[in-house]
Design a protein around this motif. Structure first.
Motif, PDB file in Angstrom:
ATOM      1  N   PHE A 136      -1.542  -1.138  -9.004  1.00  0.00           N
ATOM      2  CA  PHE A 136      -2.859  -1.533  -8.485  1.00  0.00           C
ATOM      3  C   PHE A 136      -3.414  -2.812  -9.089  1.00  0.00           C
TER       4      PHE A 136
ATOM      5  N   ARG B  45       0.825  -1.211   0.000  1.00  0.00           N
ATOM      6  CA  ARG B  45       0.000   0.000   0.000  1.00  0.00           C
ATOM      7  C   ARG B  45       0.864   1.268   0.000  1.00  0.00           C
TER       8      ARG B  45
ATOM      9  N   ILE C 247     -17.068  13.986   0.479  1.00  0.00           N
ATOM     10  CA  ILE C 247     -15.906  14.806   0.107  1.00  0.00           C
ATOM     11  C   ILE C 247     -15.912  15.069  -1.399  1.00  0.00           C
TER      12      ILE C 247
ATOM     13  N   ILE D  18     -12.038  19.328   3.726  1.00  0.00           N
ATOM     14  CA  ILE D  18     -12.924  18.167   3.852  1.00  0.00           C
ATOM     15  C   ILE D  18     -13.362  17.961   5.295  1.00  0.00           C
TER      16      ILE D  18
ATOM     17  N   THR E 200       1.710   2.876   3.463  1.00  0.00           N
ATOM     18  CA  THR E 200       0.663   3.601   4.207  1.00  0.00           C
ATOM     19  C   THR E 200      -0.106   2.709   5.168  1.00  0.00           C
TER      20      THR E 200
ATOM     21  N   ARG F 272     -10.409   8.799  -0.389  1.00  0.00           N
ATOM     22  CA  ARG F 272     -10.064   9.828   0.601  1.00  0.00           C
ATOM     23  C   ARG F 272     -11.141   9.896   1.682  1.00  0.00           C
ATOM     24  N   CYS F 273     -10.716   9.980   2.931  1.00  0.00           N
ATOM     25  CA  CYS F 273     -11.662  10.109   4.038  1.00  0.00           C
ATOM     26  C   CYS F 273     -11.208  11.230   4.958  1.00  0.00           C
TER      27      CYS F 273
ATOM     28  N   LYS G   6      -7.637  10.587  -6.374  1.00  0.00           N
ATOM     29  CA  LYS G   6      -8.379  10.184  -7.585  1.00  0.00           C
ATOM     30  C   LYS G   6      -9.877  10.112  -7.291  1.00  0.00           C
TER      31      LYS G   6
ATOM     32  N   VAL H  51     -11.884   3.388  -8.378  1.00  0.00           N
ATOM     33  CA  VAL H  51     -10.948   4.035  -9.312  1.00  0.00           C
ATOM     34  C   VAL H  51     -10.009   3.030  -9.989  1.00  0.00           C
ATOM     35  N   PHE H  52      -9.929   1.829  -9.465  1.00  0.00           N
ATOM     36  CA  PHE H  52      -9.073   0.796 -10.078  1.00  0.00           C
ATOM     37  C   PHE H  52      -9.840  -0.083 -11.078  1.00  0.00           C
TER      38      PHE H  52
ATOM     39  N   PHE I  90      -0.658   3.454 -11.537  1.00  0.00           N
ATOM     40  CA  PHE I  90      -0.920   4.876 -11.672  1.00  0.00           C
ATOM     41  C   PHE I  90       0.373   5.613 -11.323  1.00  0.00           C
TER      42      PHE I  90
ATOM     43  N   GLN J 205      -5.850   3.180   3.082  1.00  0.00           N
ATOM     44  CA  GLN J 205      -4.397   3.222   3.194  1.00  0.00           C
ATOM     45  C   GLN J 205      -3.759   3.230   1.802  1.00  0.00           C
ATOM     46  N   TYR J 206      -3.634   4.409   1.224  1.00  0.00           N
ATOM     47  CA  TYR J 206      -3.060   4.570  -0.113  1.00  0.00           C
ATOM     48  C   TYR J 206      -2.203   5.838  -0.141  1.00  0.00           C
ATOM     49  N   PRO J 207      -1.293   5.923  -1.106  1.00  0.00           N
ATOM     50  CA  PRO J 207      -0.538   7.170  -1.272  1.00  0.00           C
ATOM     51  C   PRO J 207      -1.482   8.324  -1.637  1.00  0.00           C
ATOM     52  N   ASP J 208      -1.036   9.536  -1.375  1.00  0.00           N
ATOM     53  CA  ASP J 208      -1.885  10.721  -1.596  1.00  0.00           C
ATOM     54  C   ASP J 208      -2.436  10.828  -3.015  1.00  0.00           C
ATOM     55  N   HIS J 209      -1.606  10.512  -4.023  1.00  0.00           N
ATOM     56  CA  HIS J 209      -2.081  10.709  -5.392  1.00  0.00           C
ATOM     57  C   HIS J 209      -3.209   9.724  -5.735  1.00  0.00           C
TER      58      HIS J 209
END
Lengths: 131, 338
Positions: free
Chosen positions: A58, A40, B85, A130, A97, B37-38, B57, B263-264, A72, B49-53
């Protein structure tokens, strides 16, 4: 498979963060890609062409010589489709992460630390608009 | 009755038409994740749990509407991330309402009151508010103080404007049955249409790995919570699924029942496991080895009793067996007869 650890964090968390894989066979490559798929964080995929792509892996589809991965890139909205036989190496260069946020760590923190973390996360969310 | 008749009729008509057509595997609820995003980081959540970019998305409204059309399920659940959001969420919802799908907008309610004006009340739209218990339990579960009170205020505001509102609750092994029952009373007093409950799934990526429920413990816990139901409690879910949680009915998982699009792409095989992504819904249905998943078939499924896999099984029981249909009717008309 060449597996170079670039830092010592891996032992503490079980995460491949910081590792570098230079597979010597297709089986080793598939293994490294599987690890990257489960990771992750962002990875750097080095292609045999000399190009390096930093981003989030992904998806992957294992199907003999048609096997491919999808990622990505961190600087692009378009997904990249890359055949397994184009890949030279994979490095787990991005932050994992999914580690370092354990429930135990949260509970173990003292009240002021937890409040500070809550406020930090809230401030970050406000900055993003947000919250 | 927690689920309106029009919604029951739509779902019944859909399931019966699938059966008449001889369709063996059909989706019941599309799980549409328009972003990851949360604005919370809950201990039991493994979705963000993902990178910001990646967290930045978003699915476009057009992608969301196309996914709903392609899947064809009568119900669309919109989790995430926190869907409110998404700047185009009201537009996404309007488009799905036009398709006459029943939408459950799953939210932690932090932004809900502020954004209520952007949504028109409709029989097709329900705000499904994440509430994991009374104030202490909920704020601990979401790792932020004050969220329970914000959510209660937002629920009241939404109900006042004529919106459909339900709650969704995930229970872990530290749940106290008596406190959960008091929580049900509190939600009913608030006036929500119904409640949804489910045991949590042991996401490998979630921060809290110790409190996920094992199968026997799940049955014991839900028996203690639901064994002597109060007259005023209403659940916005299949009564047979609640029987299943209490160990009174046995089901195999229906992993295709709640297909997930994000998104995937189309997530294989289900909402909880991530074993890859298909480009199309048809590819997901045709190319997934479904027999590899479910109770006793896959170690990742061993303790799972989550609604997204087993509620479709309960619905299939209702429409596929006389005893299932009879018991559903009985528990719908007389919920306290359990």
């Amino acid at each position: 498979m060449t597996d170079t650890k670039n830092h010592s964090g891996e032992h503490a968390t079980g995460s491949p963060e910081g590792r570098f894989f230079q597979p010597a066979s297709l089986a080793e490559l598939a293994e490294a890609i599987e690890l990257a798929f489960d990771y992750r964080g962002d990875v750097t995929v080095s292609l045999k062409s000399g190009e390096s792509i930093f981003g989030y892996l992904f998806n992957r589809q294992v199907s003999g010589s048609d096997s491919y991965l999808e990622m990505f890139p961190s600087d692009s909205s378009e997904a990249r489709h890359i055949r397994y036989d184009q890949v030279a190496a994979i490095a787990f260069t991005g932050k994992d992460t999914a580690t370092g946020k354990s429930w135990e760590a949260w509970i173990a923190k003292k009240g002021p630390e937890r409040r500070a973390e809550v406020e930090r996360v809230a401030a970050e969310a406000k900055t993003r608009g947000i919250l | 009755m927690a689920v309106p008749l029009s919604q029951m009729a739509t779902v019944s008509k859909y399931v019966l038409s699938q059966k008449l057509k001889g369709v063996k595997r059909y989706p019941l609820v599309l799980m549409l994740e328009p972003l990851f995003r949360c604005n919370l980081a809950c201990a039991g959540c493994g979705k963000i749990q993902y990178p910001d970019h990646v967290l930045d998305k978003r699915l476009t409204p057009e992608q969301c509407w196309a996914a709903a059309e392609e899947c064809g399920a009568p119900i669309v659940s919109i989790p995430g991330g926190e869907p409110m959001i998404h700047p185009e969420m009201p537009k996404i919802v309007r488009g799905l309402v036009e398709q006459e799908r029943y939408i459950y907008l799953c939210t932690n309610a932090i932004l809900m009151e502020r954004k209520l004006d952007e949504y028109q009340p409709s029989k097709f739209l329900t705000f499904s508010v994440h509430m994991d218990g009374l104030r202490d339990e909920h704020d601990l579960a979401v790792c932020r103080d004050g969220v329970y009170d914000v959510a209660v205020k937002a629920i009241k505001a939404a109900l006042k404007r004529g919106h459909r509102v339900t709650t969704n609750t995930t229970l872990f092994d530290d749940a106290n049955p008596e406190r959960v029952r008091k929580f049900f009373d509190a939600m009913m007093e608030l006036g929500v249409e119904g409640m949804m409950i489910s045991p949590g799934y042991s996401y490998q990526k979630a921060p809290d790995q110790q409190h996920f429920l094992k199968r026997e413990r799940t049955r014991e816990l839900f028996s203690r919570i639901l064994g002597n139901p109060k007259k005023g409690w209403r659940f916005n879910q299949s009564p047979l699924f609640l029987d299943f949680l209490m160990g009174r009915r046995e089901y195999q998982c229906t992993p295709w029942g709640n297909p997930t699009y994000n998104v995937f792409g189309w997530q294989k095989p289900c909402y909880l496991l991530q074993e890859g992504y298909a480009k199309t819904f048809r590819e997901l249905m045709d190319n997934t080895e479904w027999d590899r998943y479910g109770t006793g078939r896959n170690e990742k499924c061993a303790d799972c009793m989550v609604h997204c896999g087993y509620e479709p099984s309960a619905v299939e029981d209702t429409f596929g067996t006389v005893s299932g249909f009879g018991r559903t009717v009985k528990l719908t008309m007389l919920p306290t007869s359990r």
